[in-house]
Enzyme design. Structure first.
Site, PDB file in Angstrom:
ATOM      1  CE  LYS A   1      24.651   9.506  20.109  1.00 10.35           C
ATOM      2  NZ  LYS A   1      25.962   9.807  19.515  1.00 10.35           N
TER       3      LYS A   1
ATOM      4  CB  CYS B   1      26.987  18.324  18.483  1.00  2.00           C
ATOM      5  SG  CYS B   1      27.116  17.751  16.776  1.00  2.00           S
TER       6      CYS B   1
ATOM      7  CG  ASP C   1      20.532  13.884  25.160  1.00  2.00           C
ATOM      8  OD1 ASP C   1      20.503  12.682  24.808  1.00  2.00           O
ATOM      9  OD2 ASP C   1      21.295  14.719  24.628  1.00  2.00           O
TER      10      ASP C   1
ATOM     11  CG  HIS D   1      24.354  16.843  21.274  1.00  3.68           C
ATOM     12  ND1 HIS D   1      23.613  17.179  20.161  1.00  3.68           N
ATOM     13  CD2 HIS D   1      25.345  16.025  20.844  1.00  3.68           C
ATOM     14  CE1 HIS D   1      24.125  16.586  19.100  1.00  3.68           C
ATOM     15  NE2 HIS D   1      25.184  15.894  19.473  1.00  3.68           N
TER      16      HIS D   1
ATOM     17  CD  GLN E   1      27.197   9.606  24.508  1.00  5.73           C
ATOM     18  OE1 GLN E   1      27.819   8.556  24.673  1.00  5.73           O
ATOM     19  NE2 GLN E   1      27.067  10.158  23.310  1.00  5.73           N
TER      20      GLN E   1
END
Length: 412
Positions: free
Chosen positions: A233, A370, A207, A130, A210
């Site tokens: 999220k 992104c 990261d 991202h 998700q």
């Protein structure tokens, strides 16, 4: 509440949609929300927590000597402990509240990165990152003279750990990778990545935007050095996110913003700083948002996250099977994508598809997500993306199929 019901693959969302007020249209019809990877809908429990924190319970934290301020401080710090438990962190002192994963990565880049990276040092990213895990490192590289390398992907869209092993050298000081791709739904072999990074003396940042809503987190098992995710999220509010870092790293990192709350003593001659995590939380924090994030974690608590992962992955497989029924559809990512399916329809721009689907009360994402370097790698300007949450079900897939059929008739 309905979230205590057992989760059945592919149909569980039928019983959970009622917990989410946003899952209906303005005229009360079902809204087929397939954009959870961008932001998740919020259960009523989170909305109630946010409303109470901003209303009847509201006061500042850490400063007031009056009762409500003390109670709000207890609630805010209890939220930190809740997050630490959710991540299986060793200590609540490893949890820094930030506005989101983007701010968390920027914090690491501007604090740890500027203090530790030198000219000629190398930073390893991957082709599917991202922008939030690319641009902050580019900014640091420009200022320090360090160099960015890019790990390629396997044929089916996973970060290629074999290539990573070949590319890493002792000059690499940081490896920063997505735990789960927001475009392809591919899952990183995070423990192997940690072993490879540490094998050359580098730190590993994951990261987890998700992954956090879909996978059990255990910081010791992952063995990374930094981990970030965004609350919105994770069925929580916007404006609240988390940076986890090893306590020893946080203690050695300089503050990246100055102001109130992050200090011990201020004079015009000299300022001394508070210990972590307060050192990195300058100013009045996101009080209500942190409390609402804790409510989101409480909402998830009755679920087995492995079962949630299986549920969303099953829906992704069904969606991929459905899309293969259209000759003009190209699929991206691995067959076992985790709750995220990106695709393109020949002759139909993803934005046009998204607009027509919206008329059918189906919400997908359309664009580069992104991740423009990944789009270039895939050879497309954009993709359509359907992404699932714990409230998703087969009815959402059926609505998506009907919308695609209508789109193909329009563009025939």
């Amino acid at each position: 509440m309905s979230q205590t019901a057992p989760l059945h693959i592919a149909s569980a969302g039928l019983g959970l949609k009622a917990d989410f007020p946003g899952m209906v249209t303005a005229d009360g019809k079902p809204w087929h929300y397939l954009d959870t990877a961008a932001t998740a809908q919020k259960p009523q429990a989170v909305l109630d927590a946010m409303n109470n924190a901003l209303g009847r319970d509201y006061a500042t934290v850490h400063r007031g000597v009056y009762g409500r301020s003390a109670q709000m401080t207890l609630g805010y710090e209890a939220a930190r402990r809740k997050v630490a438990g959710f991540m299986r962190a060793a200590s609540e002192n490893e949890i820094v509240f930030v506005r989101g994963a983007t701010e968390g990565i920027n914090l690491v880049a501007q604090s740890w990165g500027m203090a530790n990276l030198r000219e000629g040092d190398r930073i390893m990213l991957s082709q599917l990152e991202h922008h939030s895990n690319i641009v902050p490192w580019q900014m640091v590289a420009e200022r320090t003279g360090s160099v960015i390398d890019v790990c390629p992907l396997t044929e089916d869209g996973r970060i290629d750990c074999d290539a990573l092993e070949t590319m890493l050298t002792p000059r690499h000081k940081l490896v920063a990778l997505a735990h789960l791709s927001n475009v392809l739904g591919s899952v990183l072999d995070a423990r192997r990545a940690a072993d490879l990074a540490h094998g050359v003396g580098a730190k590993l940042l994951l990261d987890g935007c998700q992954a956090a809503p879909r996978m059990k987190l255990d910081m010791a098992a992952l063995d990374c050095d930094f981990y970030v995710f965004s609350g919105h999220k994770l069925y929580g509010p916007t404006g609240a996110g988390v940076l986890w870092a090893r306590e020893s790293l946080l203690e050695a990192m300089p503050p990246w913003q100055g102001g109130g709350a992050m200090i011990e003593q201020v004079s015009f001659a000299r300022t001394t700083y508070a210990p972590p995590p307060q050192r990195f939380e300058a100013g009045t924090p996101m009080i209500a948002e942190a409390i609402a994030l804790a409510a989101a974690i409480d909402y998830l608590a009755p679920f087995d996250l492995d079962q949630l992962f299986a549920h969303e992955s099953a829906l992704a497989r069904q969606t991929r099977d459905m899309l293969r029924g259209f000759n003009s559809v190209r699929l991206f990512g691995p067959e076992d994508s985790a709750g995220i399916v990106s695709f393109a329809i020949e002759g139909v721009h993803p934005h046009d598809l998204g607009t027509i689907l919206d008329e059918e009360d189906v919400a997908i994402r359309a664009g580069h997500h992104c991740a423009q370097p990944l789009m270039e790698h895939l050879g497309v300007p954009a993709t359509a993306r359907a992404s699932f949450g714990l409230y998703s079900d087969e009815a959402d897939i059926a609505a998506l199929a009907r919308g695609i059929e209508r789109t193909l008739k329009i563009f025939a």
